[in-house]
Every structure is written in C-alpha cells, then in structure tokens.
Design a protein around this motif. Structure first.
Motif, PDB file in Angstrom:
ATOM      1  N   ARG A 136       0.836  -1.209   0.000  1.00  0.00           N
ATOM      2  CA  ARG A 136       0.000   0.000   0.000  1.00  0.00           C
ATOM      3  C   ARG A 136       0.870   1.257   0.000  1.00  0.00           C
ATOM      4  N   GLU A 137       1.870   1.276   0.854  1.00  0.00           N
ATOM      5  CA  GLU A 137       2.758   2.447   0.931  1.00  0.00           C
ATOM      6  C   GLU A 137       3.530   2.642  -0.368  1.00  0.00           C
ATOM      7  N   GLN A 138       3.983   1.554  -0.980  1.00  0.00           N
ATOM      8  CA  GLN A 138       4.692   1.659  -2.260  1.00  0.00           C
ATOM      9  C   GLN A 138       3.793   2.276  -3.331  1.00  0.00           C
ATOM     10  N   CYS A 139       2.553   1.831  -3.375  1.00  0.00           N
ATOM     11  CA  CYS A 139       1.621   2.339  -4.380  1.00  0.00           C
ATOM     12  C   CYS A 139       1.258   3.796  -4.135  1.00  0.00           C
ATOM     13  N   LYS A 140       1.056   4.146  -2.889  1.00  0.00           N
ATOM     14  CA  LYS A 140       0.769   5.553  -2.579  1.00  0.00           C
ATOM     15  C   LYS A 140       1.943   6.430  -2.975  1.00  0.00           C
ATOM     16  N   SER A 141       3.165   5.975  -2.709  1.00  0.00           N
ATOM     17  CA  SER A 141       4.360   6.737  -3.083  1.00  0.00           C
ATOM     18  C   SER A 141       4.458   6.889  -4.598  1.00  0.00           C
ATOM     19  N   ALA A 142       4.224   5.797  -5.317  1.00  0.00           N
ATOM     20  CA  ALA A 142       4.289   5.845  -6.783  1.00  0.00           C
ATOM     21  C   ALA A 142       3.276   6.849  -7.332  1.00  0.00           C
ATOM     22  N   ARG A 143       2.108   6.904  -6.738  1.00  0.00           N
ATOM     23  CA  ARG A 143       1.087   7.834  -7.203  1.00  0.00           C
ATOM     24  C   ARG A 143       1.452   9.276  -6.866  1.00  0.00           C
ATOM     25  N   GLU A 196       4.395  10.486  -6.590  1.00  0.00           N
ATOM     26  CA  GLU A 196       5.575  10.905  -7.348  1.00  0.00           C
ATOM     27  C   GLU A 196       5.246  11.337  -8.768  1.00  0.00           C
ATOM     28  N   MET A 197       4.065  11.020  -9.253  1.00  0.00           N
ATOM     29  CA  MET A 197       3.669  11.474 -10.589  1.00  0.00           C
ATOM     30  C   MET A 197       3.479  12.982 -10.580  1.00  0.00           C
ATOM     31  N   THR A 198       3.921  13.631 -11.640  1.00  0.00           N
ATOM     32  CA  THR A 198       3.632  15.057 -11.763  1.00  0.00           C
ATOM     33  C   THR A 198       2.155  15.209 -12.106  1.00  0.00           C
ATOM     34  N   ALA A 199       1.640  16.416 -11.924  1.00  0.00           N
ATOM     35  CA  ALA A 199       0.231  16.669 -12.250  1.00  0.00           C
ATOM     36  C   ALA A 199      -0.027  16.369 -13.722  1.00  0.00           C
ATOM     37  N   GLN A 200       0.922  16.725 -14.587  1.00  0.00           N
ATOM     38  CA  GLN A 200       0.749  16.480 -16.029  1.00  0.00           C
ATOM     39  C   GLN A 200       0.770  14.986 -16.353  1.00  0.00           C
ATOM     40  N   PRO A 233      -7.522  12.726  -4.859  1.00  0.00           N
ATOM     41  CA  PRO A 233      -6.425  13.194  -5.721  1.00  0.00           C
ATOM     42  C   PRO A 233      -5.377  12.145  -6.104  1.00  0.00           C
ATOM     43  N   ILE A 234      -5.149  11.112  -5.289  1.00  0.00           N
ATOM     44  CA  ILE A 234      -4.120  10.137  -5.673  1.00  0.00           C
ATOM     45  C   ILE A 234      -4.691   8.914  -6.399  1.00  0.00           C
ATOM     46  N   GLU A 235      -5.995   8.892  -6.612  1.00  0.00           N
ATOM     47  CA  GLU A 235      -6.615   7.757  -7.286  1.00  0.00           C
ATOM     48  C   GLU A 235      -6.812   8.037  -8.769  1.00  0.00           C
ATOM     49  N   VAL A 236      -7.039   6.974  -9.536  1.00  0.00           N
ATOM     50  CA  VAL A 236      -7.440   7.130 -10.929  1.00  0.00           C
ATOM     51  C   VAL A 236      -8.669   8.025 -10.938  1.00  0.00           C
ATOM     52  N   ASP A 237      -8.633   9.066 -11.765  1.00  0.00           N
ATOM     53  CA  ASP A 237      -9.722  10.043 -11.777  1.00  0.00           C
ATOM     54  C   ASP A 237     -11.021   9.425 -12.281  1.00  0.00           C
ATOM     55  N   THR A 238     -12.091   9.611 -11.519  1.00  0.00           N
ATOM     56  CA  THR A 238     -13.419   9.175 -11.968  1.00  0.00           C
ATOM     57  C   THR A 238     -14.366  10.361 -12.166  1.00  0.00           C
ATOM     58  N   HIS A 239     -13.909  11.561 -11.874  1.00  0.00           N
ATOM     59  CA  HIS A 239     -14.786  12.729 -12.009  1.00  0.00           C
ATOM     60  C   HIS A 239     -15.235  12.906 -13.461  1.00  0.00           C
TER      61      HIS A 239
END
Length: 193
Positions: free
Chosen positions: A14-21, A23-27, A59-65
């Motif tokens: 879980r922590e690894q995945c949260k970190s990976a997310r 670390e992505m830039t907004a773009q 904000p750190i999840e795949v966008d569903t909005h």
C-alpha cells in the motif's frame, strides 16, 4: 499448516503504491487519467450499461470525475457509495450531479443523505478502485474491506482501474477477495474472467 499473516506485506505494498502515485507530476497523472478514461468509455460493456457504479476519486486515485460527468451527460444512472457509519458497509446511492455529494467518511465525497439508496443494479457496470491490482484481477484496497463486502454480493460486471505503476504479476489475497472481470490501465485492457 501455519497460516502466514499477509497484513504486513499488504501494508508495505500500500505504501509503495501511494508513493508511486504521489511521485507522478500533475501532467503525468492527467495524461494517464485521460488515456484510462478513453479506454473505459470505449468498452462495449460501458456503452451497453444503463447504470455506472463508481467510486468518487481522491487526488491520488485514478480520476473518476470525468467518467461521472460523461456518464451523466449520456443519460446513464450514476451510482456512488456512501459508508454506513459504525459499520464496514456501504450504501450505493443514485446521484444526478456533483451537487449531490459532500465530504463523508475519510473526507471522500459521498452522496448526501437525501440521495436514493439502490439495492438493485440491473444492467450495470461497476468501476472498482484499488491501490494496486494484479494480472489475475485481484485488488489491493485500503484495508478496511468495504468494497470486498459489496463485491461478494454484486452480480454485475466489474472493471478494475489502475495505473501501470501499481500493477503486479500477483498480489496476496484471501478467500473473500473477488477478482474483477476486466482490468483497465492507461496502456491496456485485460479480460480476466
């Protein structure tokens, strides 16, 4: 035979995945979300569904909005979860716009109390969240079991959404974990069952 406690391993993942997310830039995140969204709405299962059950992304999840807005403009019923206080259960409520949502459990946007709770999900497609998924369709959630309880009773088609960076060949899973029917990332779709 001694059963191994997989909780520490799941917490590390879980922590690894949260970190990976994070670390992505907004773009980078926006680009991946757009590609994932396009894959979702091009699915035959999405096009045929009259109802889309989905989570409201943080904000750190795949966008569903965008998916929620798009489905609403297409006249589909959009159903999102609301945690039932004092339990590990969720009600799934019909929404007509983002005005029907307010911060709820874990500060996640949830349907307001006046939204209709549904118990039938005929002709629906369920978009399933996960911090990670594996190539067998099993998910790593946040560890509270909310979605696992729902998915064990849900009889419709399930689609797991995940970034490639949070995809694993195999994840530890228990007997109550349900694999999704289809996995969608920013790069591919993979039918599981």
């Amino acid at each position: 035979m001694v059963k191994q406690d997989i909780r520490p391993l799941k917490n590390r993942l879980r922590e690894q995945c949260k970190s990976a997310r994070r670390e992505m830039t907004a773009q980078q995140k926006q680009d991946k979300d757009i590609r994932l969204f396009r894959r979702l709405i091009s699915l035959e299962r999405y096009r045929r569904a009259k109802m889309v059950i989905t989570f409201v992304s943080t904000p750190i999840e795949v966008d569903t909005h965008n998916l929620i807005l798009y489905a609403l403009t297409e006249g589909k019923q959009v159903v999102v979860p609301r945690c039932v206080p004092g339990t590990r259960l969720m009600d799934f409520c019909l929404i007509r716009s983002f005005d029907d949502l307010e911060p709820g459990t874990f500060s996640v946007l949830e349907p307001k109390q006046n939204c209709e709770v549904l118990t039938r999900f005929d002709n629906s497609l369920c978009i399933v969240p996960g911090l990670a998924f594996d190539m067998h369709g099993y998910r790593l959630g946040y560890g509270k079991g909310y979605y696992d309880r729902f998915l064990n009773a849900y009889r419709g088609y399930t689609v797991g959404v995940c970034y490639n960076s949070c995809l694993y060949p195999s994840l530890p899973h228990g007997r109550f974990d349900c694999a999704v029917d289809l996995l969608v990332t920013e790069s591919f779709c993979k039918r599981i069952q």
